[in-house]
Write a protein that holds these residues in place. Structure first.
Motif, short mmCIF file in Angstrom:
data_model
loop_
_atom_site.label_atom_id
_atom_site.label_comp_id
_atom_site.label_asym_id
_atom_site.label_seq_id
_atom_site.Cartn_x
_atom_site.Cartn_y
_atom_site.Cartn_z
N ASN A 87 22.51 26.31 46.16
CA ASN A 87 23.97 26.35 46.14
C ASN A 87 24.40 27.50 45.23
OD1 ASN A 87 26.68 26.00 45.70
ND2 ASN A 87 26.56 23.79 45.50
N PRO A 88 24.68 28.67 45.80
CA PRO A 88 25.02 29.83 44.95
C PRO A 88 26.29 29.61 44.13
CG PRO A 88 25.34 30.34 47.28
CD PRO A 88 24.69 29.00 47.21
N TYR A 89 27.27 28.90 44.66
CA TYR A 89 28.50 28.66 43.91
C TYR A 89 28.20 27.88 42.63
CZ TYR A 89 32.94 26.81 42.39
OH TYR A 89 34.02 26.47 41.61
N ALA A 90 27.34 26.87 42.72
CA ALA A 90 27.01 26.07 41.56
C ALA A 90 26.32 26.90 40.48
CB ALA A 90 26.14 24.89 41.97
N VAL A 91 25.44 27.80 40.91
CA VAL A 91 24.75 28.66 39.94
C VAL A 91 25.75 29.60 39.28
CG1 VAL A 91 23.03 30.48 39.65
CG2 VAL A 91 22.54 28.51 41.11
N LEU A 92 26.61 30.23 40.07
CA LEU A 92 27.61 31.13 39.50
C LEU A 92 28.56 30.40 38.55
CD1 LEU A 92 28.45 33.33 42.62
CD2 LEU A 92 27.18 33.99 40.57
N LYS A 93 28.94 29.19 38.91
CA LYS A 93 29.80 28.40 38.03
C LYS A 93 29.10 28.11 36.70
CE LYS A 93 32.35 24.05 37.96
NZ LYS A 93 32.59 22.79 38.64
N ALA A 94 27.81 27.84 36.76
CA ALA A 94 27.05 27.51 35.55
C ALA A 94 26.86 28.71 34.63
CB ALA A 94 25.70 26.91 35.92
N ILE A 95 26.85 29.92 35.20
CA ILE A 95 26.58 31.11 34.37
C ILE A 95 27.81 32.01 34.21
CG2 ILE A 95 24.12 31.11 34.93
CD1 ILE A 95 24.71 33.53 36.80
N LYS A 96 28.98 31.53 34.57
CA LYS A 96 30.18 32.37 34.53
C LYS A 96 30.45 32.95 33.15
CE LYS A 96 33.71 28.70 34.13
NZ LYS A 96 33.11 28.05 33.05
N ASP A 97 30.29 32.17 32.08
CA ASP A 97 30.51 32.67 30.73
C ASP A 97 29.46 33.71 30.35
OD1 ASP A 97 32.71 31.01 30.46
OD2 ASP A 97 31.56 29.40 29.53
#
Length: 138
Positions: A87-97
């Motif tokens: 799930n690329p969205y979940a990974v991006l959400k987790a590393i956004k900061d």
């Protein structure tokens, strides 16, 4: 399996993200952005750390055991339908900061500004963290 409330009490900064779905801090790593997803489905608990921690490390770090999070009965008929999907969205959400920090460091370095020692250490650690995430989802 323990009751839902008992399991959730073992985690920090828990918030509801959907029907029987929760986000919280992952106890298996130095989490600051609620990268652990928990989903209660029938008599099963499904968990996923979007930073890549193993489920075994997560439950041990929360002071739980397999018996605490697994169904009390054995379902011999259950078989996974397919491989877990990325799930690329979940990974991006987790590393956004983390991505924002990388962008700020990149801008400072391109302007020939010196990074503080603390930022240099954080940048080095972040590089390793992102490399590990990449290896785990590759």
């Amino acid at each position: 399996m323990l009751e839902k409330a008992e399991i959730l009490s073992r985690f920090e900064k828990v918030y509801k993200s959907g029907e029987d779905e929760y986000q919280c801090l992952c106890p298996a790593h130095n989490d600051t952005s609620a990268s652990l997803g928990l989903k209660f489905k029938e008599d099963k608990l499904i968990g996923n750390c979007f930073a890549g921690c193993s489920w075994e490390d997560v439950i041990k770090s929360a002071g739980l055991s397999w018996d605490d999070v697994m169904p009390n009965k054995l379902d011999n008929q259950w078989k996974p339908k397919s491989r877990i999907r990325f799930n690329p969205y979940a990974v991006l959400k987790a590393i956004k900061d983390d991505v924002l920090f990388l962008a700020l460091c990149s801008k400072a370095l391109s302007n020939h500004e010196h990074l503080a020692d603390e930022d240099q250490k954080k940048l080095l650690a972040l590089t390793g963290k992102l490399r590990e995430i990449y290896v785990n989802i590759k």
